[in-house]
Design a protein around this motif. Structure first.
Motif, PDB file in Angstrom:
ATOM      1  N   LYS A  40       0.837  -1.186   0.000  1.00 10.59           N
ATOM      2  CA  LYS A  40       0.000   0.000   0.000  1.00 10.59           C
ATOM      3  C   LYS A  40       0.882   1.250   0.000  1.00 10.59           C
ATOM      4  O   LYS A  40       1.972   1.241   0.558  1.00 10.59           O
ATOM      5  CB  LYS A  40      -0.858   0.050   1.265  1.00 10.59           C
ATOM      6  N   PRO A  41       0.395   2.330  -0.600  1.00  7.67           N
ATOM      7  CA  PRO A  41       1.143   3.590  -0.515  1.00  7.67           C
ATOM      8  C   PRO A  41       1.256   4.056   0.939  1.00  7.67           C
ATOM      9  O   PRO A  41       0.437   3.681   1.782  1.00  7.67           O
ATOM     10  CB  PRO A  41       0.298   4.573  -1.321  1.00  7.67           C
ATOM     11  N   LEU A  42       2.262   4.840   1.237  1.00  4.44           N
ATOM     12  CA  LEU A  42       2.508   5.248   2.623  1.00  4.44           C
ATOM     13  C   LEU A  42       1.327   5.982   3.241  1.00  4.44           C
ATOM     14  O   LEU A  42       1.053   5.823   4.431  1.00  4.44           O
ATOM     15  CB  LEU A  42       3.751   6.151   2.685  1.00  4.44           C
ATOM     16  N   ASN A  43       0.606   6.754   2.439  1.00  2.00           N
ATOM     17  CA  ASN A  43      -0.500   7.512   3.018  1.00  2.00           C
ATOM     18  C   ASN A  43      -1.698   6.624   3.358  1.00  2.00           C
ATOM     19  O   ASN A  43      -2.614   7.062   4.040  1.00  2.00           O
ATOM     20  CB  ASN A  43      -0.945   8.641   2.075  1.00  2.00           C
ATOM     21  N   GLN A  44      -1.699   5.349   2.921  1.00  5.56           N
ATOM     22  CA  GLN A  44      -2.803   4.446   3.230  1.00  5.56           C
ATOM     23  C   GLN A  44      -2.428   3.391   4.273  1.00  5.56           C
ATOM     24  O   GLN A  44      -3.266   2.590   4.672  1.00  5.56           O
ATOM     25  CB  GLN A  44      -3.277   3.751   1.963  1.00  5.56           C
ATOM     26  N   GLN A  45      -1.191   3.386   4.715  1.00  4.97           N
ATOM     27  CA  GLN A  45      -0.772   2.372   5.676  1.00  4.97           C
ATOM     28  C   GLN A  45      -1.184   2.757   7.087  1.00  4.97           C
ATOM     29  O   GLN A  45      -1.251   3.936   7.439  1.00  4.97           O
ATOM     30  CB  GLN A  45       0.746   2.193   5.620  1.00  4.97           C
ATOM     31  N   ASP A  46      -1.439   1.760   7.904  1.00  4.32           N
ATOM     32  CA  ASP A  46      -1.840   1.977   9.291  1.00  4.32           C
ATOM     33  C   ASP A  46      -0.613   1.734  10.180  1.00  4.32           C
ATOM     34  O   ASP A  46      -0.290   0.600  10.515  1.00  4.32           O
ATOM     35  CB  ASP A  46      -2.980   1.015   9.660  1.00  4.32           C
ATOM     36  N   PHE A  47       0.074   2.820  10.540  1.00  2.17           N
ATOM     37  CA  PHE A  47       1.322   2.683  11.294  1.00  2.17           C
ATOM     38  C   PHE A  47       1.089   2.238  12.731  1.00  2.17           C
ATOM     39  O   PHE A  47       1.907   1.539  13.313  1.00  2.17           O
ATOM     40  CB  PHE A  47       2.101   4.003  11.260  1.00  2.17           C
ATOM     41  N   LYS A  48      -0.039   2.608  13.320  1.00  3.17           N
ATOM     42  CA  LYS A  48      -0.318   2.184  14.699  1.00  3.17           C
ATOM     43  C   LYS A  48      -0.458   0.667  14.761  1.00  3.17           C
ATOM     44  O   LYS A  48       0.089   0.024  15.652  1.00  3.17           O
ATOM     45  CB  LYS A  48      -1.596   2.854  15.201  1.00  3.17           C
ATOM     46  N   LYS A  49      -1.174   0.102  13.800  1.00  8.02           N
ATOM     47  CA  LYS A  49      -1.343  -1.353  13.767  1.00  8.02           C
ATOM     48  C   LYS A  49       0.010  -2.031  13.502  1.00  8.02           C
ATOM     49  O   LYS A  49       0.320  -3.055  14.107  1.00  8.02           O
ATOM     50  CB  LYS A  49      -2.334  -1.739  12.684  1.00  8.02           C
ATOM     51  N   ALA A  50       0.803  -1.445  12.617  1.00  8.56           N
ATOM     52  CA  ALA A  50       2.119  -2.036  12.305  1.00  8.56           C
ATOM     53  C   ALA A  50       3.027  -2.020  13.521  1.00  8.56           C
ATOM     54  O   ALA A  50       3.726  -2.997  13.803  1.00  8.56           O
ATOM     55  CB  ALA A  50       2.760  -1.270  11.153  1.00  8.56           C
TER      56      ALA A  50
END
Length: 57
Positions: A40-50
Motif C-alpha cells: 500500500k502507498p505510505l498515506n494508506q498504511q496503518d502505522f499504529k497497527k504495524a
C-alpha cells in the motif's frame, strides 16, 4: 521426393510443437499466484497497527 515430404512434415511438426509449448507455458503462467503482494502507498498504511504487530512480547 519422399525425403522432401518427410522434411516438410517434420518441420511442420516442430513448428506446431513449439507453438503448443509456448501456449501451455503462457496459460500456466497466468494461473500462478503472484509472488509478492502489492504494498500500500505510505498515506494508506496503518502505522499504529504495524507498530503494535512489531511489539516485543
Amino acid at each position: 521426393m519422399v525425403d522432401f515430404i518427410i522434411v516438410i512434415v517434420s518441420f511442420s511438426l516442430g513448428l506446431f510443437a513449439s507453438r503448443f509449448i509456448r501456449y501451455l507455458k503462457k496459460k500456466r503462467k497466468n494461473k500462478r499466484k503472484p509472488r509478492y503482494r502489492k504494498v500500500k502507498p505510505l498515506n494508506q498504511q496503518d502505522f499504529k497497527k504495524a507498530m503494535k504487530d512489531l511489539e516485543i512480547k
